[in-house]
Scaffold this active site. Structure first.
Site, PDB file in Angstrom:
ATOM      1  N   GLU A 117       0.823  -1.192   0.000  1.00 15.51           N
ATOM      2  CA  GLU A 117       0.000   0.000   0.000  1.00 15.51           C
ATOM      3  C   GLU A 117       0.862   1.248   0.000  1.00 15.51           C
ATOM      4  OE1 GLU A 117      -1.955  -0.855   3.958  1.00 15.51           O
ATOM      5  OE2 GLU A 117      -1.741   1.323   3.902  1.00 15.51           O
ATOM      6  N   CYS A 127      -3.466  -4.211   3.863  1.00 13.52           N
ATOM      7  CA  CYS A 127      -2.424  -5.097   4.374  1.00 13.52           C
ATOM      8  C   CYS A 127      -2.418  -6.488   3.761  1.00 13.52           C
ATOM      9  CB  CYS A 127      -2.555  -5.229   5.892  1.00 13.52           C
ATOM     10  SG  CYS A 127      -2.304  -3.657   6.718  1.00 13.52           S
ATOM     11  N   THR A 181       2.857   1.906  15.168  1.00 14.08           N
ATOM     12  CA  THR A 181       2.960   0.572  14.586  1.00 14.08           C
ATOM     13  C   THR A 181       3.350   0.523  13.116  1.00 14.08           C
ATOM     14  OG1 THR A 181       0.578   0.597  14.105  1.00 14.08           O
ATOM     15  CG2 THR A 181       1.263  -0.413  16.184  1.00 14.08           C
ATOM     16  N   ARG A 183     -12.329   2.149  16.700  1.00 13.42           N
ATOM     17  CA  ARG A 183     -12.644   0.828  17.243  1.00 13.42           C
ATOM     18  C   ARG A 183     -13.397  -0.036  16.240  1.00 13.42           C
ATOM     19  NH1 ARG A 183     -11.683  -0.743  22.021  1.00 13.42           N
ATOM     20  NH2 ARG A 183     -13.490  -2.152  21.963  1.00 13.42           N
ATOM     21  N   THR A 217     -12.345  -0.860  13.557  1.00 17.63           N
ATOM     22  CA  THR A 217     -11.363  -1.723  12.902  1.00 17.63           C
ATOM     23  C   THR A 217     -11.254  -3.084  13.587  1.00 17.63           C
ATOM     24  OG1 THR A 217      -9.531  -0.895  14.271  1.00 17.63           O
ATOM     25  CG2 THR A 217      -9.932   0.263  12.201  1.00 17.63           C
ATOM     26  N   HIS A 276      -2.420 -11.872  10.373  1.00 19.28           N
ATOM     27  CA  HIS A 276      -1.965 -10.500  10.163  1.00 19.28           C
ATOM     28  C   HIS A 276      -1.753  -9.854  11.533  1.00 19.28           C
ATOM     29  CE1 HIS A 276      -1.429  -6.480   8.842  1.00 19.28           C
ATOM     30  NE2 HIS A 276      -2.582  -6.064   9.328  1.00 19.28           N
ATOM     31  N   LYS A 323      -2.079  -7.362  20.140  1.00 15.22           N
ATOM     32  CA  LYS A 323      -3.313  -7.890  20.740  1.00 15.22           C
ATOM     33  C   LYS A 323      -4.201  -8.638  19.746  1.00 15.22           C
ATOM     34  CE  LYS A 323      -7.120  -5.882  23.235  1.00 15.22           C
ATOM     35  NZ  LYS A 323      -7.704  -4.609  23.612  1.00 15.22           N
ATOM     36  N   ASN A 341       4.000  -3.204  12.423  1.00 13.58           N
ATOM     37  CA  ASN A 341       3.080  -3.703  11.413  1.00 13.58           C
ATOM     38  C   ASN A 341       3.637  -3.361  10.036  1.00 13.58           C
ATOM     39  OD1 ASN A 341       1.008  -4.331   9.700  1.00 13.58           O
ATOM     40  ND2 ASN A 341      -0.500  -2.922  10.588  1.00 13.58           N
ATOM     41  N   SER A 374      -7.598  -4.233   5.129  1.00 11.53           N
ATOM     42  CA  SER A 374      -8.753  -3.372   5.367  1.00 11.53           C
ATOM     43  C   SER A 374      -9.477  -3.109   4.074  1.00 11.53           C
ATOM     44  CB  SER A 374      -8.293  -2.051   5.975  1.00 11.53           C
ATOM     45  OG  SER A 374      -7.857  -2.265   7.293  1.00 11.53           O
TER      46      SER A 374
END
Lengths: 355, 382, 130
Positions: free
Chosen positions: A86, A118, A159, A206, A208, A241, A246, A273, A303
């Protein structure tokens, strides 16, 4: 037998500690000091930073060189080259043509760039594999590479990092890791995006989480487990991924995988990431250690949204070919250069010299 | 070939000459040279200029400068060999007179560098654009790499290199037209801002505007002159690879050595016969390497010789009494002509407080890029 | 650098493609029409090795246009086993790590761009061979 006949991965030498970024925005109090340094809600200690002269193209070339070295083939036998990212350096002009020329691949090669946040790397893998399976060509090369950006003071700044992995697909005795099953799920879920001309991406906070990452990763994993007739405990390694520490841990838990199964490919704490490089690099790290017969599950997430799933099995050929290029672990533990936030901002073009 | 004499010389001050354009500069120097020659005839013109196109967007200097000098329809050509353009112009004029084709020819040089172009980028075009410039190397960078190689090969010390700048600044204090007329010390050189390690700001010649012109003539016309007669005793020129990395020895200037050998042979002179010399100190290390290549000091001895005062006005071989490129200034295309101007001035006995007493044989060495081209001219008082 | 000029050099910039004189065996990089050693005009293709030794170097503090953001950066001359020397940046390194003879390895990096809307320039640089 179809699958991976060569693999490689690359990380830049530069790092920035998460604590350095947090201090910039007055957020030192977030998180706790743990071992090597301060972490925050992301679980990261440090992330990779591309050199000013590195981009998705140069990273793709380094990873692909390793993949070709492990495959031990003449680059001119590669019939397709796909680069997923990306952060393609051009908006219009493929990264893949520069990569092909740099590797000595072509001119009889199909080249395309992929973009799907991603998961552009695993998309490239899916298509490369399919060409080989269909008998269209002997070998096809797929690369996921990124130098992703996070807006200053946005959580993504902790990240978003740089790295890439490459896989040569082929058939027969050369296969070091067989692909047994694939499955993809897709929906229009606007959790994270970037408009044309904007420097940094935007995201829906959130949103996501469950409706985006978990819905697709868990949904794809469940579907491919059913397709393959396997259950979570059957796998030696699993790679999801890794946008932060978390999410993949929670996904593993929901699907019945243990953290031990995640361990070999769990790079996010050290590298951040790497977007299109994330799960592909996790797979490369697994292949650096896997034993013949090991079963591997890979589920990416992009995404927008979607997930590509792969069920793989390491073969006897892996051990012998692995040493032909440096392992990802050796790169992670090798020479590293830590940057201050000011240097990081300069490297990432967050400010510019006039003229 | 017949003898050639320098019968006229003119020069502008060197420096940041905001009020003078490229054509203003050249015409000022050229008309002074013509007045000095007092010969009432001009058969040809050669103008050295490295990059008027990049610095001021102007090419076709041949027509422009013949026009503005009032010399139309005299034939004129611009000569380019990077920083050796001026020496190249003089060499071309020499052959035109020596061959008998012309009687009186003007040779000069000009560069207008302060109209705010990308100077570093323009100067870098003297390097191999695809294989040096493309990689971000600059001129100071190339000479810095040579300096490092010289320090490694011969033990040349940093303060020996700095001594060159200090000496040339001392000399420029006595040259009213010099760009930089300020005394400096070795400590100041070594602590000035870094440009390309190990070279610092005060190791580098400044960016200057300026022009210089000389009138060359046959013996018939030289005899008419009332000025002390200066003859071109011998000339030499040579090329070397354009890229520094392709040279056989990074710590020496082969093209200079070859050009010098030819000039010495043509003039039946040896290095120790030279009583005053102008050499191409675009960077301090260049003077050290030049005096070795010219045979003034042994190979590798340039550093100690410079620190030890051997090239000062009082030393056995005074080098750059004008202040050199470092302190006199370096309007690139003009430099080769300006070096010859200083030698002519010294031989004529007109150098005032910086005069080298009894100087009868002088040498001017001009060089392009990182040493890819070089000219050496030896002149004698008749 | 405009597109056609850039594209001509791709075999050299990306793949280190050189030529060897069939008469005296001297390797030329970039390829040339006339051998600098023997003036021969017959050549065969050869690819330069990826690893070489550092011959000399400098740290650029005052950069030309397009390189200003990178200062200070290292430029050096690297000698390859084929007897060819090249000028290139040495990256991902602290200058104090460099010495005469340091082993370095070729990588593909972005060298710059024509301008904000122009093409990107890629080519060879070197890192320390660790």
């Amino acid at each position: 037998m179809f699958g991976i006949v060569g693999y490689g991965a690359y990380v830049p030498r530069y790092r920035i500690r998460i604590s350095e970024i947090a201090a910039q925005w007055g957020r030192e109090s977030e998180g706790e000091t743990q071992g090597r340094g301060l972490t925050n809600g992301t679980g990261l200690v440090e992330k990779t930073v591309p050199g000013m002269d590195e981009d998705a193209i140069t990273i793709a070339v380094e990873a692909a060189r390793q993949a070709l070295a492990r495959a031990g083939i003449d680059p001119r036998r590669v019939g397709a080259l796909y680069v997923g990212s990306e952060s393609h350096p051009y908006a219009v002009k493929p990264s893949g043509t520069v990569v092909a020329e740099a590797l000595g691949i072509g001119p009889n090669v199909h080249v395309a760039d992929f973009e799907f946040a991603c998961k552009a790397g695993t998309e490239a893998m899916f298509c490369a594999l399919s060409h080989v399976k269909a008998g269209e060509m002997e070998f096809a090369l797929a690369i996921g590479a990124d130098t992703s950006q996070g807006a200053p003071a946005d959580p993504l700044e902790y990240t978003a990092s740089a790295g890439g992995a490459a896989f040569v697909f082929g058939r027969g005795e050369r296969v070091m890791c067989e692909v047994l099953h694939t499955h993809t799920v897709t929906s229009d879920t606007p959790d994270f995006w970037r408009r044309e001309g904007r420097k940094y991406p935007s995201h829906a906070g959130r949103y996501t989480g469950n409706p985006a990452y978990f819905k697709h990763v868990v949904g794809c994993a469940e579907a491919i487990l059913e397709k393959s007739g396997a259950a979570a405990p059957d796998f030696d390694h699993v790679v999801f991924h890794m946008p932060n520490e978390k999410f993949p841990i929670v996904a593993a838990k929901r699907l019945g995988f243990s953290t031990a199964q995640l361990e070999a490919g769990f790079l996010v704490r050290e590298i951040g990431n790497t977007y299109s490089g994330s799960s592909p690099m996790g797979l490369a790290a697994v292949l650096d250690r896997a034993k013949a017969g090991d079963r591997i599950l890979l589920v990416s997430y992009g995404s927008g949204s979607g997930s590509d799933g792969f069920v793989l099995r390491a073969t006897d050929a892996l051990e012998g070919a692995r040493g032909r290029a440096p392992s990802l672990r050796s790169q992670l533990e090798g020479h590293r250069i830590h940057l201050s936030y000011a240097e990081y901002a300069k490297f990432r073009g967050k400010y510019d010299v006039c003229g | 070939m017949r003898d050639v004499y320098v019968i006229g010389a003119g020069i502008t001050p060197f420096g940041e000459l905001w009020n003078m354009s490229l054509r203003d500069l050249f015409v000022a120097a050229a008309k002074d040279a013509m007045k000095d020659a007092a010969v009432g005839r001009l058969d040809g013109m050669y103008v050295g200029s490295m990059s008027p196109g990049l610095f001021v967007g102007q090419e076709h200097l041949s027509s422009l400068l013949a026009d503005y000098l009032g010399a139309v329809p005299v034939p004129c050509v611009r000569v380019e060999s990077a920083c050796a353009s001026g020496g190249g112009a003089f060499r071309s004029a020499f052959f035109e007179v020596a061959s008998g084709a012309s009687e009186v020819v003007l040779a000069g040089g000009v560069e207008k560098m302060t109209d705010f172009a990308d100077v570093t980028g323009a100067l870098a075009t003297a390097s191999d654009q695809e294989y040096e410039g493309y990689h971000g190397v600059t001129f100071p960078g190339l000479y810095a790499m040579m300096a490092r190689a010289h320090m490694r090969a011969y033990g040349t010390a940093r303060d020996e290199i700095a001594a060159v700048a200090v000496k040339n600044h001392e000399n420029a204090l006595l040259n009213a037209g010099a760009h930089l007329r300020v005394r400096i010390s070795v400590e100041q050189v070594m602590s000035s801002p870094p440009v390309a390690d190990p070279l610092r700001l005060l190791d580098c010649a400044p960016v200057s505007d300026g022009a210089c012109a000389l009138v060359l003539a046959s013996e018939a016309y030289a005899k008419q002159s009332k000025r002390p007669l200066v003859r071109v005793a011998g000339i030499g020129a040579a090329t070397d690879t354009i890229a520094l990395h392709a040279r056989s020895d990074l710590a020496s200037l082969e093209a200079v050595a070859r050009a010098a050998a030819k000039a010495y042979a043509a003039s039946s002179r040896r290095p120790k016969d030279v009583q005053v010399a102008e050499v191409h100190d675009c960077f301090t290390i260049a003077e050290i390497m030049a005096i070795e290549a010219l045979g003034f000091v042994g190979r590798g001895r340039g550093g100690p010789a410079s620190k030890g005062g051997e090239t000062s006005r009082e030393g056995p071989i005074p080098v750059n009494t004008s202040g050199g490129l470092k302190a006199k200034g370096h309007p690139v295309g003009a430099t080769g002509a300006a070096q010859i101007f200083e030698i002519v001035t010294q031989l004529r006995g007109e150098a005032g407080k910086r005069q080298i007493r009894g100087a009868r044989v002088g040498l001017a060495q001009n060089m392009g890029g990182s040493g890819g081209s070089a000219t050496v001219h030896i002149l004698e008082l008749v | 650098m405009p597109a056609p000029r850039y594209a001509r050099e791709i075999p050299q910039r990306y793949r280190f493609e050189a030529t060897r004189c069939q008469n005296c065996r001297k390797v030329a990089f970039p390829p040339r029409q006339v051998c600098s050693a023997c003036q021969g005009e017959a050549f065969e293709p050869v690819v330069l090795s990826d690893e070489g030794a550092l011959v000399t170097w400098t740290v650029i503090h005052v950069a030309p246009k397009g390189f200003a953001m990178q200062t200070p950066y290292v430029v050096g001359i690297v000698e390859l086993p084929e007897g060819v020397r090249v000028t290139a940046q040495i990256v991902d390194v602290d200058p104090s790590e460099l010495d005469f003879g340091t082993r370095v390895r070729r990588v593909l990096r972005k060298l710059g761009e024509e301008n904000e809307s122009g093409i990107l320039h890629y080519g060879y640089k070197f890192v320390i061979a660790r």
